[in-house]
Design a protein around this motif. Structure first.
Motif, short mmCIF file in Angstrom:
data_model
loop_
_atom_site.label_atom_id
_atom_site.label_comp_id
_atom_site.label_asym_id
_atom_site.label_seq_id
_atom_site.Cartn_x
_atom_site.Cartn_y
_atom_site.Cartn_z
N ARG A 146 1.14 12.22 -9.82
CA ARG A 146 0.30 13.41 -9.70
C ARG A 146 1.03 14.62 -10.29
O ARG A 146 2.22 14.82 -10.04
CB ARG A 146 0.02 13.65 -8.22
CG ARG A 146 -1.26 14.37 -7.97
CD ARG A 146 -1.54 14.49 -6.49
NE ARG A 146 -2.01 13.20 -5.99
CZ ARG A 146 -1.94 12.82 -4.72
NH1 ARG A 146 -1.38 13.60 -3.83
NH2 ARG A 146 -2.41 11.66 -4.35
N HIS A 154 8.59 12.64 -6.68
CA HIS A 154 8.12 12.74 -5.29
C HIS A 154 9.27 12.91 -4.30
O HIS A 154 9.04 13.03 -3.11
CB HIS A 154 7.29 11.50 -4.94
CG HIS A 154 8.09 10.25 -4.86
ND1 HIS A 154 8.51 9.59 -5.99
CD2 HIS A 154 8.56 9.54 -3.80
CE1 HIS A 154 9.21 8.52 -5.63
NE2 HIS A 154 9.25 8.47 -4.31
N ASN A 201 0.92 4.14 -2.89
CA ASN A 201 0.74 5.57 -2.57
C ASN A 201 1.90 6.40 -3.10
O ASN A 201 1.69 7.51 -3.60
CB ASN A 201 0.58 5.77 -1.07
CG ASN A 201 -0.75 5.26 -0.56
OD1 ASN A 201 -1.71 5.12 -1.32
ND2 ASN A 201 -0.82 4.95 0.72
N GLU A 254 0.83 -1.20 0.00
CA GLU A 254 0.00 0.00 0.00
C GLU A 254 0.87 1.26 0.00
O GLU A 254 0.59 2.23 -0.71
CB GLU A 254 -0.92 0.00 1.22
CG GLU A 254 -1.88 1.16 1.23
CD GLU A 254 -2.86 1.10 2.39
OE1 GLU A 254 -3.51 2.12 2.63
OE2 GLU A 254 -2.95 0.06 3.06
N ALA A 255 1.96 1.25 0.78
CA ALA A 255 2.87 2.40 0.80
C ALA A 255 3.51 2.60 -0.57
O ALA A 255 3.67 3.74 -1.02
CB ALA A 255 3.94 2.20 1.87
N ARG A 302 1.40 6.77 -6.84
CA ARG A 302 0.33 7.74 -7.12
C ARG A 302 0.83 9.18 -6.92
O ARG A 302 0.54 10.07 -7.71
CB ARG A 302 -0.87 7.48 -6.21
CG ARG A 302 -1.72 6.33 -6.63
CD ARG A 302 -3.00 6.24 -5.79
NE ARG A 302 -3.43 4.87 -5.77
CZ ARG A 302 -3.35 4.05 -4.73
NH1 ARG A 302 -2.88 4.46 -3.59
NH2 ARG A 302 -3.76 2.80 -4.82
N GLU A 303 1.57 9.40 -5.84
CA GLU A 303 2.11 10.73 -5.55
C GLU A 303 3.07 11.18 -6.64
O GLU A 303 3.04 12.34 -7.06
CB GLU A 303 2.82 10.71 -4.19
CG GLU A 303 3.43 12.03 -3.80
CD GLU A 303 2.41 13.10 -3.50
OE1 GLU A 303 2.74 14.29 -3.67
OE2 GLU A 303 1.28 12.76 -3.10
#
Length: 139
Positions: free
Chosen positions: A107, A130, A100, A96-97, A103-104
């Motif tokens: 963006r 990121h 994320n 999950e990390a 995704r970051e």
């Protein structure tokens, strides 16, 4: 070494048969041992950890296959201690990390109305995706 009239006593087992590698304790399994199983009867717990430094009579050495398939008696708990040298398997939190972070990074970068994003954080020197390069607090 004990001396007899005929010379030194020889071992009953030829040394070329005894392997220096510890083997799995399971019957008919000759694979090398990678883990040690110990039972804690007072706590109804089976502890499976890295291979012990030396073999003990009340511990059982297991190969990789038997250590993964290990089950405990009904009502008992199995505690699996992680080996520091072995790579840890990814957990759900790790995945999950990672998702994320991806995704970051995907963006689009939001810029402040009066300039770039660096002006919002005086400690930030540079940015790549990121990741950020921060200035040392002393400088």
């Amino acid at each position: 070494m004990v001396q007899s009239r005929r010379g030194p006593l020889k071992s009953a087992v030829p040394s070329n048969i005894v392997s220096p590698v510890r083997r799995c304790s399971r019957t008919a399994c000759g694979r090398p041992a990678v883990a040690t199983l110990t039972y804690v009867y007072a706590d109804s717990t089976a502890v499976l950890g890295p291979l012990a430094t030396y073999a003990e009579p009340h511990c059982y050495d297991l190969c990789a296959e038997h250590s993964e398939r290990l089950t405990a008696p009904r009502g008992w708990e199995v505690v699996r201690l992680l080996d520091g040298s072995a790579p840890a398997r990814p957990s759900g939190d790790d995945l999950e990390a990672l998702a994320n972070a991806v995704r970051e990074a995907a963006r689009p970068q939001e810029r402040a109305a009066g300039g770039d994003a660096r002006s919002a954080d005086p400690m930030e020197v540079a940015r790549r995706g990121h990741l950020r390069v921060l200035r040392s607090p002393e400088s």
